[in-house]
Motif scaffolding. Structure first.
Motif, PDB file in Angstrom:
ATOM      1  N   PRO A  33      39.810  48.430  40.092  1.00  0.00           N
ATOM      2  CA  PRO A  33      39.187  47.295  40.759  1.00  0.00           C
ATOM      3  C   PRO A  33      39.808  47.151  42.147  1.00  0.00           C
ATOM      4  CG  PRO A  33      40.518  46.571  38.864  1.00  0.00           C
ATOM      5  CD  PRO A  33      40.579  48.062  38.912  1.00  0.00           C
ATOM      6  N   GLY A  34      38.997  46.758  43.112  1.00  0.00           N
ATOM      7  CA  GLY A  34      39.498  46.590  44.468  1.00  0.00           C
ATOM      8  C   GLY A  34      38.382  46.727  45.478  1.00  0.00           C
ATOM      9  N   LEU A  51      40.136  41.480  42.514  1.00  0.00           N
ATOM     10  CA  LEU A  51      40.423  41.454  41.078  1.00  0.00           C
ATOM     11  C   LEU A  51      39.686  40.284  40.415  1.00  0.00           C
ATOM     12  CD1 LEU A  51      42.186  43.182  39.193  1.00  0.00           C
ATOM     13  CD2 LEU A  51      44.041  41.550  39.587  1.00  0.00           C
ATOM     14  N   ALA A  52      39.726  39.131  41.046  1.00  0.00           N
ATOM     15  CA  ALA A  52      39.027  37.958  40.511  1.00  0.00           C
ATOM     16  C   ALA A  52      37.515  38.158  40.535  1.00  0.00           C
ATOM     17  CB  ALA A  52      39.414  36.714  41.310  1.00  0.00           C
ATOM     18  N   GLU A  53      36.994  38.650  41.666  1.00  0.00           N
ATOM     19  CA  GLU A  53      35.544  38.822  41.810  1.00  0.00           C
ATOM     20  C   GLU A  53      34.998  39.883  40.870  1.00  0.00           C
ATOM     21  OE1 GLU A  53      35.311  37.733  46.580  1.00  0.00           O
ATOM     22  OE2 GLU A  53      34.809  39.755  45.927  1.00  0.00           O
ATOM     23  N   GLU A  54      35.699  41.004  40.740  1.00  0.00           N
ATOM     24  CA  GLU A  54      35.144  42.151  40.017  1.00  0.00           C
ATOM     25  C   GLU A  54      35.365  42.106  38.508  1.00  0.00           C
ATOM     26  OE1 GLU A  54      35.163  45.455  43.590  1.00  0.00           O
ATOM     27  OE2 GLU A  54      36.544  45.738  41.936  1.00  0.00           O
ATOM     28  N   VAL A  55      36.516  41.588  38.069  1.00  0.00           N
ATOM     29  CA  VAL A  55      36.813  41.645  36.623  1.00  0.00           C
ATOM     30  C   VAL A  55      37.326  40.332  36.045  1.00  0.00           C
ATOM     31  CG1 VAL A  55      37.128  44.153  36.559  1.00  0.00           C
ATOM     32  CG2 VAL A  55      39.099  42.671  37.033  1.00  0.00           C
ATOM     33  N   GLY A  56      37.293  39.254  36.841  1.00  0.00           N
ATOM     34  CA  GLY A  56      37.633  37.934  36.328  1.00  0.00           C
ATOM     35  C   GLY A  56      39.110  37.689  36.070  1.00  0.00           C
ATOM     36  N   ILE A  57      39.999  38.477  36.693  1.00  0.00           N
ATOM     37  CA  ILE A  57      41.442  38.276  36.521  1.00  0.00           C
ATOM     38  C   ILE A  57      41.952  37.489  37.729  1.00  0.00           C
ATOM     39  CG2 ILE A  57      43.694  39.403  36.418  1.00  0.00           C
ATOM     40  CD1 ILE A  57      42.299  41.724  34.928  1.00  0.00           C
ATOM     41  N   ILE A  58      42.495  36.299  37.442  1.00  0.00           N
ATOM     42  CA  ILE A  58      42.976  35.416  38.504  1.00  0.00           C
ATOM     43  C   ILE A  58      44.494  35.514  38.590  1.00  0.00           C
ATOM     44  CG2 ILE A  58      42.990  33.048  39.378  1.00  0.00           C
ATOM     45  CD1 ILE A  58      40.144  34.157  38.955  1.00  0.00           C
ATOM     46  N   LEU A  59      44.990  35.978  39.732  1.00  0.00           N
ATOM     47  CA  LEU A  59      46.425  36.114  39.972  1.00  0.00           C
ATOM     48  C   LEU A  59      46.752  35.615  41.370  1.00  0.00           C
ATOM     49  CD1 LEU A  59      47.384  39.694  38.733  1.00  0.00           C
ATOM     50  CD2 LEU A  59      48.434  37.568  38.025  1.00  0.00           C
ATOM     51  N   ASP A  60      47.914  35.017  41.522  1.00  0.00           N
ATOM     52  CA  ASP A  60      48.415  34.698  42.846  1.00  0.00           C
ATOM     53  C   ASP A  60      48.774  36.029  43.519  1.00  0.00           C
ATOM     54  OD1 ASP A  60      50.863  34.250  44.707  1.00  0.00           O
ATOM     55  OD2 ASP A  60      49.942  32.267  44.466  1.00  0.00           O
ATOM     56  N   PRO A  61      48.396  36.227  44.785  1.00  0.00           N
ATOM     57  CA  PRO A  61      48.730  37.495  45.445  1.00  0.00           C
ATOM     58  C   PRO A  61      50.218  37.842  45.361  1.00  0.00           C
ATOM     59  CG  PRO A  61      47.212  36.246  46.811  1.00  0.00           C
ATOM     60  CD  PRO A  61      47.597  35.353  45.657  1.00  0.00           C
ATOM     61  N   GLY A  62      51.084  36.830  45.368  1.00  0.00           N
ATOM     62  CA  GLY A  62      52.515  37.065  45.300  1.00  0.00           C
ATOM     63  C   GLY A  62      52.981  37.691  43.992  1.00  0.00           C
ATOM     64  N   GLU A  63      52.144  37.652  42.964  1.00  0.00           N
ATOM     65  CA  GLU A  63      52.499  38.252  41.676  1.00  0.00           C
ATOM     66  C   GLU A  63      52.249  39.758  41.632  1.00  0.00           C
ATOM     67  OE1 GLU A  63      51.612  35.859  38.029  1.00  0.00           O
ATOM     68  OE2 GLU A  63      50.352  34.737  39.448  1.00  0.00           O
ATOM     69  N   LEU A  64      51.414  40.258  42.543  1.00  0.00           N
ATOM     70  CA  LEU A  64      51.097  41.682  42.566  1.00  0.00           C
ATOM     71  C   LEU A  64      52.270  42.468  43.133  1.00  0.00           C
ATOM     72  CD1 LEU A  64      47.392  41.517  43.774  1.00  0.00           C
ATOM     73  CD2 LEU A  64      48.216  42.029  41.468  1.00  0.00           C
ATOM     74  N   GLN A  65      52.566  43.599  42.511  1.00  0.00           N
ATOM     75  CA  GLN A  65      53.687  44.435  42.931  1.00  0.00           C
ATOM     76  C   GLN A  65      53.145  45.670  43.660  1.00  0.00           C
ATOM     77  OE1 GLN A  65      55.154  45.188  39.036  1.00  0.00           O
ATOM     78  NE2 GLN A  65      55.924  43.121  38.756  1.00  0.00           N
ATOM     79  N   LEU A  66      53.633  45.922  44.859  1.00  0.00           N
ATOM     80  CA  LEU A  66      53.185  47.073  45.648  1.00  0.00           C
ATOM     81  C   LEU A  66      53.629  48.368  44.983  1.00  0.00           C
ATOM     82  CD1 LEU A  66      51.904  48.195  48.257  1.00  0.00           C
ATOM     83  CD2 LEU A  66      54.186  48.042  49.283  1.00  0.00           C
ATOM     84  N   MET A  67      52.683  49.278  44.778  1.00  0.00           N
ATOM     85  CA  MET A  67      53.003  50.619  44.264  1.00  0.00           C
ATOM     86  C   MET A  67      53.136  51.612  45.405  1.00  0.00           C
ATOM     87  SD  MET A  67      50.639  51.150  40.891  1.00  0.00           S
ATOM     88  CE  MET A  67      51.220  52.828  40.665  1.00  0.00           C
ATOM     89  N   GLY A  68      52.249  51.486  46.398  1.00  0.00           N
ATOM     90  CA  GLY A  68      52.286  52.409  47.516  1.00  0.00           C
ATOM     91  C   GLY A  68      50.975  52.440  48.272  1.00  0.00           C
TER      92      GLY A  68
END
Length: 138
Positions: A33-34, A51-68
């Motif tokens: 998703p993205g 993520l919220a628009e495409e699959v209904g998962i609501i997260l604060d951006p600060g919770e996402l961890q950068l992979m690369g």
């Protein structure tokens, strides 16, 4: 010279450890998703919004961890590369297709580690960069 599209994408897992992939309406390839950031939006803000628009998962951006950040051949656009900033969502999730998503599919990484063959309809970003990175992190 190839065109380049800047996108954000998110790795999401369910409680069985499977990786979420999505197929957008009118396309054949499965990917994270993205999507593209909107004007004034950071990569992580775009990732959380998509993520919220495409699959209904609501997260604060600060919770996402950068992979690369990786450059890969675009899955659905000829002569185009994507520059993808990829994040990982914490925890485990349920998802449902929304917006332009026609279908979701959970990819069993444990089966792949056991020698199962990769589906042939996965986006190059996933096969060339993310799956090797996830294997390295495991």
């Amino acid at each position: 010279m190839k065109n380049r599209i800047v996108v954000s994408a998110v790795c999401v897992f369910d409680n069985a450890g499977r990786l979420l992939t999505v197929r957008k309406r009118g396309t054949a390839m499965f990917m994270h998703p993205g999507g593209k950031p909107e004007a004034g939006e950071s990569a992580v803000q775009a990732a959380a919004r998509e993520l919220a628009e495409e699959v209904g998962i609501i997260l604060d951006p600060g919770e996402l961890q950068l992979m690369g950040v990786w450059i890969a051949e675009a899955a659905n656009e000829a002569a185009t590369d994507i520059e993808a900033t990829v994040f990982m969502a914490p925890g485990t999730w349920d998802a449902h297709p929304s917006a332009e998503i026609a279908e979701i599919r959970w990819l069993d990484l444990a089966a792949l580690d056991g020698g199962a063959e990769l589906p042939g309809d996965l986006a190059p970003l996933l096969t060339d960069h993310i799956l090797p990175e996830l294997a390295r992190l495991a």
